[in-house]
Write a protein that holds these residues in place. Structure first.
Motif, PDB file in Angstrom:
ATOM      1  N   GLY A  78       0.841  -1.193   0.000  1.00 55.24           N
ATOM      2  CA  GLY A  78       0.000   0.000   0.000  1.00 55.24           C
ATOM      3  C   GLY A  78       0.873   1.238   0.000  1.00 55.24           C
ATOM      4  O   GLY A  78       1.617   1.476   0.949  1.00 55.24           O
ATOM      5  N   LEU A  79       0.811   2.017  -1.073  1.00 54.14           N
ATOM      6  CA  LEU A  79       1.727   3.148  -1.231  1.00 54.14           C
ATOM      7  C   LEU A  79       1.010   4.494  -1.280  1.00 54.14           C
ATOM      8  O   LEU A  79       1.290   5.339  -2.126  1.00 54.14           O
ATOM      9  CB  LEU A  79       2.579   2.944  -2.489  1.00 54.14           C
ATOM     10  N   GLY A  80       0.096   4.671  -0.351  1.00 55.84           N
ATOM     11  CA  GLY A  80      -0.487   5.993  -0.167  1.00 55.84           C
ATOM     12  C   GLY A  80       0.545   6.862   0.537  1.00 55.84           C
ATOM     13  O   GLY A  80       1.721   6.527   0.611  1.00 55.84           O
ATOM     14  N   ARG A  81       0.117   7.975   1.109  1.00 58.62           N
ATOM     15  CA  ARG A  81       1.069   8.869   1.771  1.00 58.62           C
ATOM     16  C   ARG A  81       1.777   8.184   2.941  1.00 58.62           C
ATOM     17  O   ARG A  81       2.989   8.317   3.114  1.00 58.62           O
ATOM     18  CB  ARG A  81       0.349  10.127   2.268  1.00 58.62           C
ATOM     19  N   PHE A  82       1.032   7.434   3.729  1.00 63.80           N
ATOM     20  CA  PHE A  82       1.621   6.749   4.883  1.00 63.80           C
ATOM     21  C   PHE A  82       2.583   5.650   4.437  1.00 63.80           C
ATOM     22  O   PHE A  82       3.733   5.608   4.857  1.00 63.80           O
ATOM     23  CB  PHE A  82       0.511   6.164   5.758  1.00 63.80           C
ATOM     24  N   CYS A  99      17.700  -0.246   5.059  1.00 60.51           N
ATOM     25  CA  CYS A  99      16.992  -1.519   4.861  1.00 60.51           C
ATOM     26  C   CYS A  99      16.701  -1.743   3.380  1.00 60.51           C
ATOM     27  O   CYS A  99      16.698  -0.805   2.581  1.00 60.51           O
ATOM     28  CB  CYS A  99      15.670  -1.515   5.634  1.00 60.51           C
ATOM     29  N   LYS A 100      16.469  -3.000   3.022  1.00 56.79           N
ATOM     30  CA  LYS A 100      15.992  -3.322   1.683  1.00 56.79           C
ATOM     31  C   LYS A 100      14.475  -3.331   1.726  1.00 56.79           C
ATOM     32  O   LYS A 100      13.888  -3.920   2.624  1.00 56.79           O
ATOM     33  CB  LYS A 100      16.509  -4.691   1.233  1.00 56.79           C
ATOM     34  N   VAL A 101      13.863  -2.677   0.755  1.00 56.16           N
ATOM     35  CA  VAL A 101      12.416  -2.533   0.784  1.00 56.16           C
ATOM     36  C   VAL A 101      11.788  -2.952  -0.550  1.00 56.16           C
ATOM     37  O   VAL A 101      12.207  -2.481  -1.614  1.00 56.16           O
ATOM     38  CB  VAL A 101      11.998  -1.074   1.086  1.00 56.16           C
ATOM     39  N   LEU A 102      10.802  -3.831  -0.458  1.00 56.82           N
ATOM     40  CA  LEU A 102       9.946  -4.156  -1.589  1.00 56.82           C
ATOM     41  C   LEU A 102       8.641  -3.416  -1.354  1.00 56.82           C
ATOM     42  O   LEU A 102       7.956  -3.656  -0.355  1.00 56.82           O
ATOM     43  CB  LEU A 102       9.684  -5.659  -1.688  1.00 56.82           C
ATOM     44  N   ALA A 103       8.309  -2.487  -2.238  1.00 57.41           N
ATOM     45  CA  ALA A 103       7.094  -1.689  -2.100  1.00 57.41           C
ATOM     46  C   ALA A 103       6.091  -2.113  -3.165  1.00 57.41           C
ATOM     47  O   ALA A 103       6.440  -2.176  -4.349  1.00 57.41           O
ATOM     48  CB  ALA A 103       7.417  -0.209  -2.246  1.00 57.41           C
ATOM     49  N   ILE A 104       4.867  -2.414  -2.770  1.00 53.38           N
ATOM     50  CA  ILE A 104       3.875  -2.864  -3.745  1.00 53.38           C
ATOM     51  C   ILE A 104       2.558  -2.109  -3.592  1.00 53.38           C
ATOM     52  O   ILE A 104       2.200  -1.663  -2.496  1.00 53.38           O
ATOM     53  CB  ILE A 104       3.620  -4.385  -3.653  1.00 53.38           C
ATOM     54  N   ASP A 105       1.875  -1.963  -4.717  1.00 56.29           N
ATOM     55  CA  ASP A 105       0.566  -1.313  -4.735  1.00 56.29           C
ATOM     56  C   ASP A 105      -0.133  -1.732  -6.020  1.00 56.29           C
ATOM     57  O   ASP A 105       0.525  -2.113  -6.995  1.00 56.29           O
ATOM     58  CB  ASP A 105       0.723   0.212  -4.684  1.00 56.29           C
ATOM     59  N   HIS A 106      -1.452  -1.656  -6.027  1.00 52.80           N
ATOM     60  CA  HIS A 106      -2.192  -2.024  -7.232  1.00 52.80           C
ATOM     61  C   HIS A 106      -2.199  -0.900  -8.258  1.00 52.80           C
ATOM     62  O   HIS A 106      -2.553  -1.098  -9.420  1.00 52.80           O
ATOM     63  CB  HIS A 106      -3.643  -2.388  -6.868  1.00 52.80           C
ATOM     64  N   LEU A 111      13.009  -2.249  -4.615  1.00 54.53           N
ATOM     65  CA  LEU A 111      12.172  -2.760  -5.708  1.00 54.53           C
ATOM     66  C   LEU A 111      10.732  -2.340  -5.481  1.00 54.53           C
ATOM     67  O   LEU A 111      10.232  -2.407  -4.360  1.00 54.53           O
ATOM     68  CB  LEU A 111      12.261  -4.290  -5.770  1.00 54.53           C
ATOM     69  N   ALA A 112      10.079  -1.898  -6.554  1.00 52.32           N
ATOM     70  CA  ALA A 112       8.672  -1.511  -6.480  1.00 52.32           C
ATOM     71  C   ALA A 112       7.904  -2.286  -7.547  1.00 52.32           C
ATOM     72  O   ALA A 112       8.321  -2.339  -8.704  1.00 52.32           O
ATOM     73  CB  ALA A 112       8.509  -0.009  -6.691  1.00 52.32           C
ATOM     74  N   LEU A 113       6.785  -2.898  -7.143  1.00 50.38           N
ATOM     75  CA  LEU A 113       6.004  -3.725  -8.060  1.00 50.38           C
ATOM     76  C   LEU A 113       4.532  -3.372  -8.000  1.00 50.38           C
ATOM     77  O   LEU A 113       4.016  -2.995  -6.942  1.00 50.38           O
ATOM     78  CB  LEU A 113       6.169  -5.211  -7.710  1.00 50.38           C
ATOM     79  N   CYS A 114       3.877  -3.512  -9.135  1.00 49.25           N
ATOM     80  CA  CYS A 114       2.432  -3.322  -9.194  1.00 49.25           C
ATOM     81  C   CYS A 114       1.779  -4.686  -8.973  1.00 49.25           C
ATOM     82  O   CYS A 114       1.885  -5.581  -9.832  1.00 49.25           O
ATOM     83  CB  CYS A 114       2.036  -2.745 -10.546  1.00 49.25           C
ATOM     84  N   VAL A 115       1.143  -4.849  -7.811  1.00 47.56           N
ATOM     85  CA  VAL A 115       0.543  -6.136  -7.444  1.00 47.56           C
ATOM     86  C   VAL A 115      -0.828  -5.890  -6.832  1.00 47.56           C
ATOM     87  O   VAL A 115      -0.986  -5.021  -5.970  1.00 47.56           O
ATOM     88  CB  VAL A 115       1.429  -6.898  -6.432  1.00 47.56           C
ATOM     89  N   ASP A 116      -1.796  -6.644  -7.266  1.00 45.42           N
ATOM     90  CA  ASP A 116      -3.128  -6.596  -6.682  1.00 45.42           C
ATOM     91  C   ASP A 116      -3.188  -7.641  -5.568  1.00 45.42           C
ATOM     92  O   ASP A 116      -3.214  -8.844  -5.828  1.00 45.42           O
ATOM     93  CB  ASP A 116      -4.183  -6.903  -7.752  1.00 45.42           C
ATOM     94  N   VAL A 117      -3.188  -7.202  -4.311  1.00 43.95           N
ATOM     95  CA  VAL A 117      -3.112  -8.143  -3.191  1.00 43.95           C
ATOM     96  C   VAL A 117      -4.409  -8.926  -2.992  1.00 43.95           C
ATOM     97  O   VAL A 117      -4.434  -9.887  -2.220  1.00 43.95           O
ATOM     98  CB  VAL A 117      -2.734  -7.423  -1.875  1.00 43.95           C
ATOM     99  N   THR A 118      -5.474  -8.524  -3.675  1.00 43.62           N
ATOM    100  CA  THR A 118      -6.696  -9.324  -3.595  1.00 43.62           C
ATOM    101  C   THR A 118      -6.614 -10.527  -4.529  1.00 43.62           C
ATOM    102  O   THR A 118      -7.477 -11.406  -4.489  1.00 43.62           O
ATOM    103  CB  THR A 118      -7.938  -8.480  -3.961  1.00 43.62           C
ATOM    104  N   ASN A 119      -5.589 -10.575  -5.352  1.00 44.85           N
ATOM    105  CA  ASN A 119      -5.314 -11.722  -6.218  1.00 44.85           C
ATOM    106  C   ASN A 119      -4.346 -12.636  -5.474  1.00 44.85           C
ATOM    107  O   ASN A 119      -3.147 -12.368  -5.417  1.00 44.85           O
ATOM    108  CB  ASN A 119      -4.712 -11.253  -7.542  1.00 44.85           C
ATOM    109  N   GLU A 120      -4.850 -13.704  -4.872  1.00 45.36           N
ATOM    110  CA  GLU A 120      -4.028 -14.573  -4.037  1.00 45.36           C
ATOM    111  C   GLU A 120      -2.860 -15.185  -4.795  1.00 45.36           C
ATOM    112  O   GLU A 120      -1.778 -15.388  -4.238  1.00 45.36           O
ATOM    113  CB  GLU A 120      -4.890 -15.672  -3.418  1.00 45.36           C
ATOM    114  N   GLU A 121      -3.063 -15.466  -6.070  1.00 46.25           N
ATOM    115  CA  GLU A 121      -1.993 -16.061  -6.870  1.00 46.25           C
ATOM    116  C   GLU A 121      -0.839 -15.070  -7.046  1.00 46.25           C
ATOM    117  O   GLU A 121       0.328 -15.435  -6.900  1.00 46.25           O
ATOM    118  CB  GLU A 121      -2.526 -16.469  -8.249  1.00 46.25           C
ATOM    119  N   ALA A 122      -1.169 -13.821  -7.315  1.00 43.09           N
ATOM    120  CA  ALA A 122      -0.140 -12.795  -7.479  1.00 43.09           C
ATOM    121  C   ALA A 122       0.587 -12.553  -6.168  1.00 43.09           C
ATOM    122  O   ALA A 122       1.813 -12.393  -6.129  1.00 43.09           O
ATOM    123  CB  ALA A 122      -0.781 -11.500  -7.970  1.00 43.09           C
TER     124      ALA A 122
END
Length: 233
Positions: free
Chosen positions: A13-17, A30-37, A51-62
């Motif tokens: 989740g990459l909103g302001r917070f 630190c090493k950070v993997l940042a993801i958001d849909h 690393l930053a990735l576009c991932v839909d966390v409601t997709n369990e497979e992804a």
């Protein structure tokens, strides 16, 4: 000598917070993997994290393809999306991530996430409100980080009468029941400062203690400053 291991975190989740947490973790080594849909949010933070990735966390497979077993901690910063927060928390638990911190929009969401095994729940809006209320109540005498309703970590300018005296001489823990975590001096942060080192003019003490005690120390230091005025340079 024990070998230093760089910690790895995933921020979901990459909103302001979430963005601020991800960038600060990276800035702290630190090493950070940042993801958001949202692709746009991912692009905005891509240059500031490992690393930053576009991932839909409601997709369990992804979500399952992220390989979470290597992470030291997960920060779930989704907030309003209850389903996404719940699925992220379940995934983090299944991966065996030892530290799971989740943002919650309200008490109900917080209770649900707690039951799922989330280590710590954060209410950013509520905690920000408490922080500003304390600053107003303390007349902006110091900057503080609220730990609980009774305890905080605060930056308090050293009194003039402390100049030249060591922490051993000042005995702040014995007198006030506060702990000196660090000293800010000339832009540098001295963690666990030596007990025998003399306090210098313009030092800022980082103290951990009860709110009412920190307020008392700040008020007395401010009173001393007004009474004696600025010392001659």
């Amino acid at each position: 000598m024990k070998k230093y291991t760089q910690k790895e975190y995933i921020v979901i989740g990459l909103g302001r917070f979430g963005s601020s947490v991800a960038m600060q973790l990276e800035a702290n080594g630190c090493k950070v993997l940042a993801i958001d849909h949202c692709e746009k949010r991912v692009q905005l933070i891509a240059d500031y994290v490992t690393l930053a990735l576009c991932v839909d966390v409601t997709n369990e497979e992804a979500l399952g393809e992220l390989g979470g077993r290597n992470f030291d901690g997960a920060v779930i910063a989704i907030g309003h999306g209850l389903e996404a927060s719940v699925l992220s928390a379940i995934w983090a638990k299944e991966q065996g991530i030892p530290l799971i911190i989740a943002k919650a929009y309200d008490d109900t969401q917080g209770k649900i996430l707690t039951k799922l095994g989330v280590t710590q729940i954060i209410f950013p809006e509520k905690e920000t409100g408490v922080h500003w209320a304390n600053n107003l109540a303390f007349h902006n005498l110091f900057d503080s980080i609220e730990l609980t309703s009774e305890y905080s970590i605060a930056d308090i300018p050293a009194w003039y009468s402390w100049t030249g005296k060591s922490l051993k001489d000042l005995k702040l823990r014995e007198k006030y029941g506060v702990n000196v975590i660090a000293v800010k001096r000339g832009g540098a942060l001295l963690i666990n400062p030596p007990a025998d080192a003399p306090t210098k003019q313009n030092d800022i003490f980082v103290l951990l203690g009860m709110n009412r005690t920190l307020e008392k120390i700040a008020h007395e230091g401010d009173w001393e400053k007004k009474k004696k005025g600025h010392p001659k340079m």
